[in-house]
Design a protein around this motif. Structure first.
Motif, PDB file in Angstrom:
ATOM      1  N   CYS A 124      20.101  20.320 -10.262  1.00 44.31           N
ATOM      2  CA  CYS A 124      18.946  19.376 -10.310  1.00 44.31           C
ATOM      3  C   CYS A 124      19.117  18.327 -11.352  1.00 44.31           C
ATOM      4  O   CYS A 124      19.007  17.156 -11.035  1.00 44.31           O
ATOM      5  CB  CYS A 124      17.986  20.090 -10.579  1.00 44.31           C
ATOM      6  N   ALA A 125      19.703  18.719 -12.579  1.00 46.78           N
ATOM      7  CA  ALA A 125      19.958  17.683 -13.659  1.00 46.78           C
ATOM      8  C   ALA A 125      21.046  16.866 -13.190  1.00 46.78           C
ATOM      9  O   ALA A 125      21.000  15.541 -13.294  1.00 46.78           O
ATOM     10  CB  ALA A 125      20.480  18.373 -14.830  1.00 46.78           C
ATOM     11  N   GLU A 126      22.011  17.109 -12.536  1.00 49.49           N
ATOM     12  CA  GLU A 126      23.107  16.485 -12.072  1.00 49.49           C
ATOM     13  C   GLU A 126      22.794  15.497 -10.923  1.00 49.49           C
ATOM     14  O   GLU A 126      22.962  14.446 -10.911  1.00 49.49           O
ATOM     15  CB  GLU A 126      24.358  17.271 -11.615  1.00 49.49           C
ATOM     16  N   GLU A 127      21.942  16.062 -10.144  1.00 48.38           N
ATOM     17  CA  GLU A 127      21.444  15.392  -8.843  1.00 48.38           C
ATOM     18  C   GLU A 127      20.493  14.158  -9.418  1.00 48.38           C
ATOM     19  O   GLU A 127      20.505  12.948  -8.950  1.00 48.38           O
ATOM     20  CB  GLU A 127      20.800  16.099  -8.009  1.00 48.38           C
ATOM     21  N   VAL A 128      19.555  14.466 -10.343  1.00 46.83           N
ATOM     22  CA  VAL A 128      18.765  13.293 -10.995  1.00 46.83           C
ATOM     23  C   VAL A 128      19.594  12.233 -11.702  1.00 46.83           C
ATOM     24  O   VAL A 128      19.303  11.205 -11.725  1.00 46.83           O
ATOM     25  CB  VAL A 128      17.753  14.251 -11.716  1.00 46.83           C
ATOM     26  N   LYS A 129      20.609  12.687 -12.415  1.00 44.53           N
ATOM     27  CA  LYS A 129      21.498  11.899 -13.127  1.00 44.53           C
ATOM     28  C   LYS A 129      22.092  10.981 -11.927  1.00 44.53           C
ATOM     29  O   LYS A 129      22.116   9.762 -12.257  1.00 44.53           O
ATOM     30  CB  LYS A 129      22.346  12.686 -13.943  1.00 44.53           C
ATOM     31  N   ARG A 130      22.389  11.445 -11.243  1.00 46.41           N
ATOM     32  CA  ARG A 130      23.034  10.716 -10.015  1.00 46.41           C
ATOM     33  C   ARG A 130      22.381   9.777  -9.438  1.00 46.41           C
ATOM     34  O   ARG A 130      22.747   8.779  -8.987  1.00 46.41           O
ATOM     35  CB  ARG A 130      23.930  11.576  -9.108  1.00 46.41           C
ATOM     36  N   ALA A 131      21.231  10.194  -9.088  1.00 52.01           N
ATOM     37  CA  ALA A 131      20.234   9.353  -8.287  1.00 52.01           C
ATOM     38  C   ALA A 131      19.845   8.217  -9.451  1.00 52.01           C
ATOM     39  O   ALA A 131      19.742   7.142  -8.907  1.00 52.01           O
ATOM     40  CB  ALA A 131      18.838  10.339  -7.914  1.00 52.01           C
ATOM     41  N   LYS A 132      19.634   8.410 -10.642  1.00 48.64           N
ATOM     42  CA  LYS A 132      19.402   7.490 -11.614  1.00 48.64           C
ATOM     43  C   LYS A 132      20.411   6.295 -11.572  1.00 48.64           C
ATOM     44  O   LYS A 132      20.221   5.196 -11.352  1.00 48.64           O
ATOM     45  CB  LYS A 132      19.028   7.765 -12.971  1.00 48.64           C
ATOM     46  N   LYS A 133      21.496   6.930 -11.524  1.00 46.68           N
ATOM     47  CA  LYS A 133      22.707   5.957 -11.786  1.00 46.68           C
ATOM     48  C   LYS A 133      22.822   5.310 -10.457  1.00 46.68           C
ATOM     49  O   LYS A 133      23.162   4.200 -10.399  1.00 46.68           O
ATOM     50  CB  LYS A 133      24.166   6.947 -11.950  1.00 46.68           C
ATOM     51  N   ILE A 134      22.622   5.893  -9.221  1.00 47.95           N
ATOM     52  CA  ILE A 134      22.789   5.053  -7.992  1.00 47.95           C
ATOM     53  C   ILE A 134      21.566   4.057  -8.012  1.00 47.95           C
ATOM     54  O   ILE A 134      22.005   2.899  -7.594  1.00 47.95           O
ATOM     55  CB  ILE A 134      22.833   6.021  -6.779  1.00 47.95           C
TER      56      ILE A 134
END
Length: 900
Positions: A124-134
């Motif tokens: 989830c942390a990776e997904e959130v980080k990826r989503a924020k980055k996108i």
């Protein structure tokens, strides 16, 4: 035995012996047998040797024996070592801590769960980080595209302007030939060839279209609709101009000429497109009236409106002959693209804003329903008749708007949910289960009379001798009749509650029973027993209908004369008394009290005073349930005579006493009301004001305040409402604290202040009283759990929360500006609704309460403020009906003092 030794004779054996002796030879043993070994054969041969004197036979036999013994010793040693190893292993297994299979499985499941949660959290942390980055990349990309488009558009405009200037400067008439052509000669001489019907029609149509374009453009220019003109007028004037049919008609014709069509579509799409286009002038001319706050959507909407009006100004500033209104024209294509972008941004902003609008209308509908529920049973004052038509009309308007916005089915569902939630929040807390005494189920009629109850005198000393009536007044949990009637007037669903957690009541009961225990230990407790028996007898017989067998049984068993004689001769039995009560109580108490009775019956200890205290508690609950049953049955009749009864009680209590606190309270309220009127613009300080308005101002200042509570500020007429005053003040302070935190968070995060954060507010409201105004960490953690807060914003918000809580603890020295503004808004809103004279004005203020409070940052507390207004309105009516005579006297006395 032969005589001739030289010739031996051979004798044959008998058949039976021959058959026994001549058996077949045994088969040889296996190759691995000990008899087939070399040592065994050697020993056999040596034993059969004809010369036994040889030592070799004995040596071989000894060697064989030695080898056999050694091999057996080796095997036994291996077996012993193996057995020791097995024994040690078994001992280790036995000494190791044993765990059951279930525990192993649970431990393994816990470890697997932790591993899974850790994996999920990391994913989830990776997904959130990826989503924020996108999201950040998308935002940057979009900003870059907008900047690039804006630069290209500016460059195109600059190049076009440059080419236009160059064309104007370098324009020269082309040199004609020396000899004119035949057509030119004809045109110079005025000779024209006759036109065909088709070419003539084309010329007429072309001229007509040019004329229509010029007329459409000139009609719109006559409106003088531009940014400078819009900014020079007020918002109301501009709104009135843009809503005129002539403006809408002329703007629609020009938009159709420019090819600006409705992108969203749907019924009424043309009018919607025109109004959307005209709203761009309001957005740029008066953004403070159109936009509630500044956010990402609002900034994007303002930018696109600015681009649209710039492109539109380029079109209308040119001459009709210079314009080509074809869709392929670059200037028209740019205008159409800018309008499409603006319309999409406007629809996205409107949809987001409509959510808050729907919540506001639902709150209005629920508030109107609450008003109707509070006045629908009023038949004497004709209040219901005045309110019914107005409430129904306003609810119909709100429901029609909701149906138009979200559809009929969804609107009805949301309205029903909002009304149910408001009614649940208004309802009183009732005990679970059936609390009606079992003995009252057979009663057919109930009659209650109001009797004056003298004030209760506490025990002056632990060893005081008191009568049964005095003891009953001391330890009885039931309030006085005046208190019951007053509460019933304010809340018709009022029920008496047993305040067992009250510190004063616990201290008083402990003092009484400690004195009783001390006197019983010294043998001087007969008076206590007689008093307790009298109390129990009266309370139990009050619940049982007269004439029932149970009534006669209690009268005969708890006979005061018999108990007095038993105490005098020393034959009173505590065991028989408690046994009788153990059999009696299950027949009387309500089903909801059965667990408490079972616990009392199971107690067979020797501490009779403690058992008697538990018995008195159960009998108090029995009396409480019976009193609530009587109150429920006789409430309508009590309410009719409640005002006169409270007047008589107040007259007896303050017959010869001056109303000092009421007089001072009235004087302060009068000064405050006069100063409020004088503070209004274009008004001087008035010399007179109505008594109702003065009383309302004083009532609002008493309840709506954050100053420390003092008994001296409460008039004698409101002494029965002291608990309500404290509760309302605490609620107002909590509203100010939570609203200040939520409003600051919305502004820092650029959220709409009208949006309701119900979840966060409810969690903050439910914080324990001990940490509500001391610990800022729960507030910040609640906001962080629902909102993404940047570090800088988090630090600023933490400082604001700390300052707000510091002000809340240091009342009345409130210095935070947001809290001051919120307190003033709450007071002015409640005071305005209480002062409203006509039913139409009260209904109008109640209908607009949601919009006013939401715009002021109190969107989450619309329902709670509505309940406070309703409660203060009832208190005002009850107090004035019961004590109006004394209040008028105080008002005249204060007025005489002012004149003198």
């Amino acid at each position: 035995m032969s005589s001739d030794p030289e010739t031996p004779q051979i004798y044959e054996l008998p058949p039976r012996l021959a058959a026994r002796l001549n058996r077949p030879a045994r088969k040889s043993a296996a190759a691995s047998s000990r008899r087939s070994s070399m040592s065994s054969l050697h020993s056999m041969r040596s034993a059969k040797a004809p010369h036994p004197r040889l030592n070799s036979a004995h040596i071989a036999q000894e060697l064989r024996r030695t080898s056999i013994i050694e091999s057996r010793k080796a095997r036994l040693a291996d077996r012993a070592a193996h057995a020791e190893k097995v024994r040690l292993r078994a001992q280790q297994v036995k000494s190791a801590p044993r765990t059951s299979r279930g525990e192993d499985r649970a431990l393994a499941a816990q470890q697997a769960r932790e591993q899974h949660l850790a994996q999920v959290a990391s994913n989830c942390a990776e997904e959130v980080k990826r989503a924020k980055k996108i999201a950040e990349e998308t935002r940057e990309k979009r900003s870059a595209e907008y900047a690039k488009l804006r630069e290209e558009m500016n460059e195109r405009l600059a190049m076009a302007e440059k080419r236009r200037l160059q064309y104007q400067q370098n324009y020269r008439r082309h040199r004609a030939s020396s000899q004119a052509t035949i057509d030119q000669r004809k045109s110079m001489l005025g000779i024209k060839e006759p036109l065909t019907e088709k070419s003539a029609a084309k010329l007429v149509q072309k001229a007509w279209r040019a004329y229509q374009r010029r007329k459409i453009l000139s009609d719109f220019l006559d409106l003088k609709l531009d940014i400078a003109h819009v900014q020079s007028k007020t918002f109301d004037e501009v709104s009135k101009i843009l809503s005129q049919d002539e403006v809408i008609k002329k703007t629609g014709r020009l938009m159709k000429l420019c090819g600006l069509q409705d992108v969203i579509g749907g019924p009424g799409g043309e009018i919607t497109a025109i109004r959307t286009f005209l709203s761009a002038f309001l957005l740029l001319g008066h953004p403070q009236y159109v936009l509630s706050h500044e956010g990402d959507r609002e900034e994007e909407l303002m930018d696109r409106a600015k681009v649209l009006l710039l492109q539109f100004q380029r079109v209308v500033s040119r001459q009709p002959t210079e314009l080509n209104f074809s869709p392929n024209s670059p200037i028209i294509a740019s205008l159409s693209e800018a309008y499409s972008d603006f319309q999409l941004a406007f629809e996205a902003w409107k949809n987001h804003d409509s959510t808050n609008f729907i919540e506001t209308m639902l709150a209005q509908f629920a508030e109107l329903d609450a008003i109707w529920q509070s006045v629908k049973n009023d038949t004497t004052g004709h209040v219901a008749a005045d309110y019914k038509e107005g409430i129904r009309y306003n609810q119909t308007i709100v429901l029609a708007r909701l149906k138009r916005l979200i559809g009929p089915e969804k609107a009805l569902s949301l309205v029903n949910d909002a009304v149910k939630a408001r009614r649940r929040s208004k309802g009183t807390k009732r005990p679970t289960g059936d609390v009606r005494p079992r003995s009252t189920t057979t009663q057919q009629s109930v009659s209650v009379q109001l009797e004056d109850t003298p004030p209760t005198d506490p025990i002056s000393a632990p060893d005081a001798r008191i009568t049964s009536s005095e003891l009953n007044k001391v330890i009885s949990p039931l309030p006085e009749n005046r208190v019951v009637v007053h509460e019933l007037l304010v809340n018709k669903d009022y029920r008496i509650e047993l305040d067992t957690a009250s510190e004063a009541r616990q201290k008083l009961s402990r003092t009484v029973f400690d004195a009783m225990r001390r006197d019983l230990s010294t043998g001087d407790g007969d008076q206590w027993i007689m008093s307790m028996a009298s109390i129990l007898r009266n309370k139990i017989l009050r619940v049982i209908p007269n004439g029932k067998p149970l009534y006669a049984q209690v009268s005969e068993t708890i006979d005061l004369d018999v108990i007095k004689n038993q105490l005098s001769v020393g034959s009173f039995s505590y065991h028989k008394f408690f046994s009788f009560m153990n059999n009696l109580l299950p027949k009387l108490v309500s089903p909801a009290r059965d667990p408490l009775v079972k616990a009392f019956v199971a107690d067979t200890g020797d501490d009779y005073v403690e058992r008697l205290a538990k018995l008195m508690n159960i009998v108090d609950l029995l009396s409480l349930d019976y009193s609530n049953y009587l109150l429920m049955c006789s409430a309508p009749e009590l309410i009719k005579h409640a005002a006169s009864y409270e007047q008589s009680c107040f007259a007896k209590q303050f017959a010869n006493l001056p109303l000092t606190k009421t007089k001072q309270w009235w004087r302060n309220a009068r000064d405050k009301a006069l100063s409020d009127l004088a503070s209004r613009p274009d008004q001087s300080r008035p010399t007179s004001i109505s008594s109702q308005k003065i009383y309302t101002v004083g009532l609002a200042d008493t309840f709506i305040s954050v100053n420390p509570f003092e008994d001296s500020i409460v008039p004698e007429t409101l002494e029965l409402d002291i608990s309500r005053i404290k509760k309302t003040r605490n609620e107002i302070l909590k509203m100010m604290v939570i609203s200040s935190i939520i409003l600051t968070a919305k502004n820092l995060l650029k959220r709409d202040v009208r949006m309701r954060w119900k979840t966060q507010v409810n969690r903050m409201w439910d914080l324990p009283e001990s940490t509500a105004f001391t610990d800022p960490s729960p507030y910040l953690s609640i906001l962080e759990s629902t909102q993404a807060i940047p570090p800088a914003t988090k630090n600023s918000l933490a400082g604001t929360i700390d300052r707000v809580l510091t002000d809340a603890r240091s009342t009345p020295a409130i210095s935070h500006p947001v809290m001051k503004v919120l307190l003033q808004k709450i007071r002015s809103h409640i005071l305005g609704r209480l002062i409203a004279a006509s039913s139409e004005e009260r209904l109008r203020l109640a209908t607009s309460a949601s919009e006013v409070l939401s715009a002021g940052g109190l969107a989450e507390f619309v329902d709670r403020i509505g309940l406070i207004v309703e409660e203060l309105g009832k208190i005002k009516q009850v107090d004035w009906d019961a004590h109006g005579k004394w209040l008028d006297e105080v008002a005249e006395e204060v007025a005489r003092d002012e004149r003198s």
